[in-house]
Structures are given as structure tokens and as C-alpha cells.
Motif scaffolding. Structure first.
Motif, short mmCIF file in Angstrom:
data_model
loop_
_atom_site.label_atom_id
_atom_site.label_comp_id
_atom_site.label_asym_id
_atom_site.label_seq_id
_atom_site.Cartn_x
_atom_site.Cartn_y
_atom_site.Cartn_z
N LEU A 23 0.83 -1.21 0.00
CA LEU A 23 0.00 0.00 0.00
C LEU A 23 0.86 1.26 0.00
O LEU A 23 0.57 2.23 -0.71
CB LEU A 23 -0.93 -0.01 1.21
N LEU A 24 1.93 1.26 0.80
CA LEU A 24 2.82 2.42 0.84
C LEU A 24 3.50 2.63 -0.51
O LEU A 24 3.53 3.76 -1.03
CB LEU A 24 3.87 2.23 1.93
N SER A 53 0.82 3.78 -3.20
CA SER A 53 0.26 5.12 -2.97
C SER A 53 1.30 6.20 -3.22
O SER A 53 1.02 7.20 -3.90
CB SER A 53 -0.26 5.22 -1.53
N VAL A 54 2.50 6.02 -2.66
CA VAL A 54 3.54 7.04 -2.82
C VAL A 54 4.00 7.11 -4.27
O VAL A 54 4.25 8.20 -4.81
CB VAL A 54 4.71 6.75 -1.88
N LEU A 56 1.49 9.03 -6.31
CA LEU A 56 1.54 10.45 -5.97
C LEU A 56 2.76 11.13 -6.60
O LEU A 56 2.67 12.22 -7.17
CB LEU A 56 1.57 10.63 -4.46
N SER A 99 -4.30 7.78 -4.75
CA SER A 99 -3.20 7.84 -3.79
C SER A 99 -3.70 8.09 -2.39
O SER A 99 -3.26 7.46 -1.42
CB SER A 99 -2.21 8.93 -4.21
N LEU A 100 -4.67 9.01 -2.23
CA LEU A 100 -5.22 9.31 -0.91
C LEU A 100 -5.97 8.12 -0.33
O LEU A 100 -5.88 7.83 0.87
CB LEU A 100 -6.14 10.53 -1.00
N GLY A 152 -5.35 4.99 -1.06
CA GLY A 152 -4.31 4.02 -0.70
C GLY A 152 -3.63 4.37 0.61
O GLY A 152 -3.34 3.49 1.43
N LEU A 153 -3.35 5.66 0.83
CA LEU A 153 -2.71 6.09 2.07
C LEU A 153 -3.64 5.88 3.27
O LEU A 153 -3.19 5.53 4.37
CB LEU A 153 -2.28 7.55 1.97
N PHE A 166 -3.47 2.36 4.05
CA PHE A 166 -2.17 2.10 4.68
C PHE A 166 -2.21 2.42 6.17
O PHE A 166 -1.73 1.64 7.00
CB PHE A 166 -1.10 2.93 3.99
N VAL A 167 -2.80 3.56 6.53
CA VAL A 167 -2.91 3.93 7.94
C VAL A 167 -3.73 2.89 8.70
O VAL A 167 -3.36 2.48 9.81
CB VAL A 167 -3.56 5.33 8.07
N GLU A 211 -1.61 -0.23 9.18
CA GLU A 211 -0.53 -0.02 10.14
C GLU A 211 -1.03 -0.04 11.58
O GLU A 211 -0.34 -0.48 12.49
CB GLU A 211 0.18 1.32 9.86
#
Length: 581
Positions: free
Chosen positions: A221-222, A225-226, A229, A254-255, A257-258, A261-262, A265
């Protein structure tokens, strides 16, 4: 007052031990720094030969952009992953793996027959480079205490300065005298030497064994997403508009995906970036400071080269030489400050001063023109390098000094990650502003430019065609009347970029002002882990001892109370005068 022979012997032994340790550290760092130099050299050595490479491989402007961007993307995305793996697995094996990946990709890039293969190999190079950059600083924490680390920071500055300045020069010479493919091959023997030296000289203490769980979902995911972006930042404004369907899809994806990701985590037992780290003030403010420093470090190197070539008519190789004052400021000042930090144990005053110098230097660079005295520009560049050198590496130092040892790797790589992200986004955004500025200023000077072109007669038609083609002009080849106008446009446009970046220097200053002024520790990571382990054991033993003491005190109190009652005739079970001693 005479000193006893025994004390003299003790002092001599202590000095000898310190010298031995210093020699061992230097031996261990030699291989690491050589590996780091190779990875940075591979990025800079192709800068002067890239137009030749792309032309030889029949690539277009998009390929030119992606050869540069692919490495930066891969480095940024892989850095936190390498950092997390360093907290879980053998760091020596990991740094050797990163070096092997880098060697193989470098050699393969030299055999490229088309730009697609070259871009793919540059991605793999970036993965290896991300590991080398992150793991070198993590391993430093294993073998050098925060208090002593300052004296070695100058070595990192030297490696950075040498690769940044020497890379373009070496690349230009190799391309002109041999072949551009040797720009990739030249890194292979150096990397092989680094691999041998790491194996022979680097001896790391083993990590405490624990169950290893890889956060695969978080990594995917990181990375996705990154990457999306950063790809958007690299292409927006050129391949599609800022407000467009492509922007909506890429930024929105991207948003999402982030956000995922959060969520992952928060649930993971071994998150790739532990969100709990952001509760640590040192880590959070260092991240903010690193974002701004990334723009200053990456942005200035890109835009300074353009200033030298487009505003002062320098060649690609000469532009590298002309930026030596900035690298000199970074190297000299970071070395001196590192030694002072080691000597005094004080770091915050130097970091705050560096942020002030960085901000002032960006403002001063915002005042330059195409014909500004070069000695004055050199002074501004020196101050810029000094500011970056005082802040950049020391942010990693203070984070390593404050975070828990089990998260030291991911915290260290996190600072590098956000610095790279800041640099990538900053360069792309400022580059878009630069393009707009050049267009607007050219329009403002349209009448003056047309007059200069008309004065050239038949030659003016060729000059006009080259200026309207959309390609970056070869300023040094333009006729004098036109060249002065073009140089003035690019000079003032690049200066505008530095003035826009100045508030980011102020953001860095605010971030470092809020950093807790913690004392630098005198233990390496391994020593700190042992102390923490002993501390936990001592705490358990202390609780047991306290419990025993409480029972003993309770028994003693009961006996004293019983004796007192017996003495007063209140306890029939214990006759008066028969108390225990």
C-alpha cells in the motif's frame, strides 16, 4: 602534584583503547561509505551524459524524464522498507544485499539497447540505493554512540560533496573519451571493493531474537500510494493539466491508498512505519524539518545547474565545477559542527543556527541575476551548503538519540524517506513554476527579443525557430544580442524559485525550534539495548525485593506492636519482660 604510575598506566590504557575503537570504526565505515559513494555516484555520473544516452537509444523527452524519476521513486519508496527490515533482520546481510542489487542493476543498465530496459534497471538501482542510504546511517548507530557520531558526520558530507561534484565531471570525461555505457560499468568494481570491505571489517552485534512478521500489506500500500503520488507530481503540468481527470484519478487513488495504509498499520504487529512514532515530538518535528530540507537539497542542485547553464552560459561539466562552493560549504561546516557536537554534547544551537543560515541563503539566492558577480553568488551558495550541512544529518542524529532502540531503523529511514519525498515534490512543483516564469518573462520581453532577432538578418530565422521549438535553448551558442535577453530571463526566473523556497527554510527553523533539547547519549544501539534489557530485569527484581521488604516490614511492625502491648499488659499471650531482641 605528581601522578602515580598506576594512574598514568590507566590513562595510557584508556587512550590506547579509544584509539583502537576509533580505528575499528573507521575501518567499518570505509566499506559503508564507499558503498554509499557508489550509489550516489551512479545517480550523478549520468547527469552530463544523459542527453547523449537518450539520443543514442532513440528516446524522447518522456524517456529522459523517466530515467531520472524512476531512480528517485524507487529510492523513496524502498527506504522505509529497508529501515523496517533493519529492525527485524541481520543488518550486515541487508546492506550486502542492497549492494549486490545495485551492482547487478548497474551492470545491466550498461547493456541497455532501448530506454525501456534502461528505465527498468534504474528502478532496481533505486531499490539498492535506498537500502544503502538507509542502512548506512542505521549501522552507524550500531557502532557509534550519538555523542561520538558528530565527529564522523563530516565523512558523510565528504562523500556527498565528492559524488555530487565529481560525478558530472567523471561522466563527461567518460562519455567524451570512451563511451556512455562505462558510466554504469565504472560503479561495478567500486561496489565490489565495498562489498569485500564490508564483509571483512564490519562486525555487528546480533539483534535480540524475536518472532519476525513482515507487513506485506503495508509495504504494498505504501509503495503503490507514494509511487502514484510522485508520478502525478512528475507529470502534472506537462503531460496533463493540474485540474483534469488524470489528476483526480491519481491523487484520489493515492489518498485512498494512504488511508488504507494507515488502517493496516494500526492493526499490524510489525508496521513498516509505526504510527506511534508520531507521538514522539523529536520524530514528528524532524519529519517536518526534513521535508523542507529535502526541497533545499534536491531543488538547489537541479536549479543551480540550470542557472549556471542557462543564465551564465556554462557547459554541463563547467556548471558542476561552478557549484563547488555549495558542496564546500556543506562539507566544511558539517565537519566542523560535527566535531563541536562531539566535544560539547550540545546540538540544538547548531541545528537552529543552520536553519537560520539556510533561510537567509535562500532569500539571498532569490536576489541573483544573470550578471550578478560570481564571487557573490559563490558566497550565497556556500551559505546554502552550510545551512543544509548543519541541519540535514543532525536531524537523523537527534531522532536516533530519542526513539526506542527497537524502532531505530525505521525511524532513521523515515527521516530519509520524508526528505526524499519533500525533494521530489518540491523539485516537480518548483520546476512547474520555473516553466511558467520563463514563459511569462519571455512574453514581457517579446518586443526586445524580436528586435534582437531582426538585427541578425538571415541568421535570425534559425534563432527564432530554435527559441519557439519548445526545447531548452543552448544558451552559449546563441548570438550575443539574443543570448543576453535569454540569460536575463532564466536568471530572474531561477531567482524567483529560490525566493519561493525561502518560506520552507522558515518552516525548518520553526520545526527545529520545537525539538526537545535532549542530551546526546553515550551508548551505541547495542549497548543501549543491553542496558534496557538489564533495566527491565532490575525492575522485576526490584518489585520482588520491594514485596519482600514490605512483608518483612509488616512482620517487624507486628512484633513491635505485640511487644508494646505485652509491656503494657494488654496482650495476655506475651508476658511482660519476655520481648524478642
Amino acid at each position: 602534584m605528581s601522578v602515580s604510575p598506576a594512574l598514568q598506566d590507566a590513562r595510557a590504557e584508556a587512550e590506547a583503547a579509544a584509539k583502537r575503537k576509533h580505528r575499528e570504526v573507521l575501518q567499518a565505515l570505509t566499506g559503508l561509505l564507499l558503498g554509499m559513494f557508489v550509489s550516489m555516484l551512479a545517480s550523478t555520473v549520468v547527469s552530463t551524459s544523459l542527453p547523449v544516452i537518450i539520443s543514442d537509444l532513440e528516446g524522447d523527452q518522456a524517456a529522459f524524464t523517466w530515467v531520472v524519476t524512476a531512480t528517485l521513486l524507487a529510492t523513496a519508496v524502498s527506504t522505509p522498507v529497508w529501515g523496517k527490515l533493519a529492525d527485524l533482520l541481520n543488518r550486515k546481510v541487508l546492506v550486502q544485499l542492497a549492494l549486490i542489487i545495485f551492482i547487478v542493476a548497474s551492470a545491466a543498465a550498461g547493456f541497455a539497447q532501448n530506454t525501456d530496459w534502461l528505465i527498468a534497471m534504474r528502478v532496481i538501482q533505486g531499490i539498492g540505493a535506498g537500502g544503502l542510504g538507509a542502512l548506512t546511517q542505521i549501522i552507524m548507530a550500531d557502532i557509534i554512540s550519538p555523542r561520538e557520531r558528530g565527529r564522523y558526520m563530516g565523512l558523510f558530507g565528504a562523500v556527498m560533496a565528492l559524488s555530487t561534484v565529481g560525478g558530472p565531471l567523471i561522466g563527461g570525461v567518460i562519455t567524451d573519451s570512451v563511451n556512455w555505457r562505462w558510466n554504469f560499468y565504472v560503479a561495478v568494481p567500486l561496489a565490489a571493493v565495498a562489498l569485500f570491505m564490508i564483509q571483512k571489517t564490519l562486525h555487528l552485534p546480533a539483534l535480540k531474537k524475536r518472532k519476525v512478521t513482515i507487513d506485506y500489506a503495508g509495504i504494498i500500500l505504501l509503495a503503490a500510494s507514494v509511487s502514484v503520488l510522485l508520478i502525478w507530481v512528475s507529470l502534472v503540468g506537462t503531460d496533463f493539466d493540474w485540474i483534469s481527470a488524470a489528476t483526480a484519478w491519481m491523487v484520489g487513488g493515492s489518498l485512498v491508498g494512504l488511508a488504507a495504509f494507515v488502517f493496516v498499520e494500526l492493526k499490524s504487529s510489525e508496521p513498516v512505519i509505526p504510527l506511534a512514532l508520531f507521538r514522539n515530538r523529536t520524530f514528528t518535528f524532524s519529519v517536518i524539518g526534513s521535508l523542507a530540507v529535502g526541497v533545499a537539497m534536491f531543488g538547489t542542485s537541479v536549479f543551480l545547474s540550470q542557472y549556471m547553464q542557462l543564465a551564465r552560459g556554462a557547459s554541463a561539466t563547467m556548471s558542476g565545477i561552478m557549484t563547488i562552493p555549495m558542496m564546500g560549504g556543506l562539507l566544511i561546516v558539517s565537519t566542523l559542527v560535527g566535531k563541536m557536537i562531539t566535544k560539547t554534547g550540545k546540538w540544538k544551537a547548531y541545528v537552529v543556527s543552520g536553519a537560520v543560515i539556510l533561510t537567509v541563503a535562500l532569500v539571498l539566492m532569490g536576489t541573483i541575476e544573470y550578471d550578478t558577480n560570481f564571487w557573490l553568488v559563490s558566497l550565497y551558495m556556500f551559505l546554502l551548503g552550510a545551512g543544509v550541512g548543519m541541519v540535514m544529518q543532525n536531524l537523523v542524529l537527534v531522532v536516533q538519540n530519542d526513539v526506542p532502540t527497537r524502532d531505530l531503523g525505521v525511524a532513521s529511514s523515515g527521516i530519509n524517506f520524508f526528505r526524499t519525498i519533500g525533494g521530489t515534490i518540491g523539485v516537480s512543483a518548483l520546476g512547474a513554476v520555473l516553466a511558467t516564469q520563463v514563459t511569462d518573462r519571455m512574453a514581457e520581453k517579446q518586443g526586445e527579443l524580436m528586435g534582437a532577432i531582426m538585427s541578425l538578418g538571415e541568421q535570425g530565422k534559425e534563432v527564432a525557430a530554435s527559441l519557439t521549438s519548445g526545447a531548452i535553448p543552448a544558451v552559449s551558442a546563441l548570438p550575443e544580442p539574443v543570448r543576453v535577453i535569454v540569460e536575463s530571463v532564466y536568471g530572474s526566473s531561477v531567482a524567483h524559485i529560490f525566493m519561493i523556497a525561502a518560506p520552507l527554510g522558515l518552516l525548518t527553523l520553526l520545526a527545529v525550534l520545537f525539538l526537545p533539547n535532549l542530551e546526546l547519549g553515550s551508548m551505541t544501539r547495542h549497548e543501549k539495548m543491553q542496558a534496557e534489557s538489564k533495566g527491565a530485569t532490575t525492575a522485576v527484581d526490584g518489585e520482588a525485593a520491594l514485596e519482600t521488604a514490605e512483608h518483612t516490614a509488616g512482620d517487624t511492625t507486628d512484633r513491635i506492636t505485640a511487644d508494646a502491648q505485652a509491656a503494657a499488659g494488654q496482650n495476655p499471650d506475651v508476658p511482660a519482660g519476655k520481648r524478642e531482641n
